[in-house]
Design an enzyme around this catalytic site. Sequence first.
Site, PDB file in Angstrom:
ATOM      1  N   GLN A  49      -0.738   9.151  -5.989  1.00  0.00           N
ATOM      2  CA  GLN A  49      -0.986  10.252  -4.588  1.00  0.00           C
ATOM      3  C   GLN A  49       0.482  10.883  -4.609  1.00  0.00           C
ATOM      4  O   GLN A  49       1.970  10.725  -4.946  1.00  0.00           O
ATOM      5  CB  GLN A  49      -0.476   8.768  -3.690  1.00  0.00           C
ATOM      6  N   HIS A  64      12.607   2.452   3.580  1.00  0.00           N
ATOM      7  CA  HIS A  64      11.344   1.696   3.289  1.00  0.00           C
ATOM      8  C   HIS A  64      11.751   0.799   2.042  1.00  0.00           C
ATOM      9  O   HIS A  64      11.362   1.503   1.279  1.00  0.00           O
ATOM     10  CB  HIS A  64      10.126   2.532   4.348  1.00  0.00           C
ATOM     11  N   LYS A  73       8.916   6.253  -6.526  1.00  0.00           N
ATOM     12  CA  LYS A  73       9.208   7.997  -6.118  1.00  0.00           C
ATOM     13  C   LYS A  73       9.411   9.445  -6.392  1.00  0.00           C
ATOM     14  O   LYS A  73      11.106   9.247  -6.700  1.00  0.00           O
ATOM     15  CB  LYS A  73       9.307   7.517  -4.215  1.00  0.00           C
ATOM     16  N   HIS A 120      13.944   3.436   0.532  1.00  0.00           N
ATOM     17  CA  HIS A 120      14.215   4.493   0.175  1.00  0.00           C
ATOM     18  C   HIS A 120      14.079   4.534   1.808  1.00  0.00           C
ATOM     19  O   HIS A 120      13.688   4.274   2.650  1.00  0.00           O
ATOM     20  CB  HIS A 120      13.102   5.268  -0.532  1.00  0.00           C
ATOM     21  N   TYR A 133       6.567  14.086  -2.259  1.00  0.00           N
ATOM     22  CA  TYR A 133       7.201  13.089  -2.697  1.00  0.00           C
ATOM     23  C   TYR A 133       6.179  12.430  -3.140  1.00  0.00           C
ATOM     24  O   TYR A 133       4.711  12.150  -2.717  1.00  0.00           O
ATOM     25  CB  TYR A 133       8.015  12.005  -2.631  1.00  0.00           C
ATOM     26  N   ASP A 170      20.295  -0.035  16.206  1.00  0.00           N
ATOM     27  CA  ASP A 170      19.602   1.265  17.404  1.00  0.00           C
ATOM     28  C   ASP A 170      20.616   2.582  16.811  1.00  0.00           C
ATOM     29  O   ASP A 170      21.402   2.421  16.138  1.00  0.00           O
ATOM     30  CB  ASP A 170      20.200   0.253  18.488  1.00  0.00           C
TER      31      ASP A 170
END
Length: 201
Positions: A49, A64, A73, A120, A133, A170
């Site tokens: 993909q 993530h 990736k 990442h 990517y 935060d």
Amino acid sequence: MGQIQVTKCPIEGLFIIEPTVHGDSRGYFMETYNQRDMQENGLNMVFVQDNQSMSTKGVLRGLHFQKQYPQGKLVRVIRGSVFDVAVDLRAGSETYGKWYGVELTEQNKKQFYISEGFAHGFLVLSDTAEFCYKVTDFYHPGDEGGLAWNDPEIGIEWPQLTGSYPGSADASGYALADGTKLNLSDKDQKWLGLKDTFAFK
């Protein structure tokens, strides 16, 4: 052979890939991906993909990872500049919890290959950035995990970023050197640190 230069990073499983750029007064041409060249350099991943995103200055996406279906990736920037980061999450790795970062820009045309088993993320340093990517597995809804971008145990040194660790992810109180406020999604401000995310460490 010879269309790319591959450099191993200090953390095993991470590679900087620099394509050969053919340019003249009219512009340039380069191969952004060639499976044969990759294999000749020991990179045998298969991509399923392609993704592309656009982000504005100060946006930080990450950190993530997919839990059961980890993705390798191959990332690059086609417009603007980002600081791209990978964090080693491989259980038993000598560099578990360590990070490596590289600036990817439309000028340097560098690509960053991140093997499976890493978290990442990236920070946008230019007014806007377009980020492309390739991935080695599909996105699986419900399988996404994340880490706090500012976890002091990981200690990522995000360039141009000023502020103090609030004890959570935060983004308030953080900004780039020019005053641009740090911009994270609600989801990315709720991830926990490394120790709280992984019970085995």
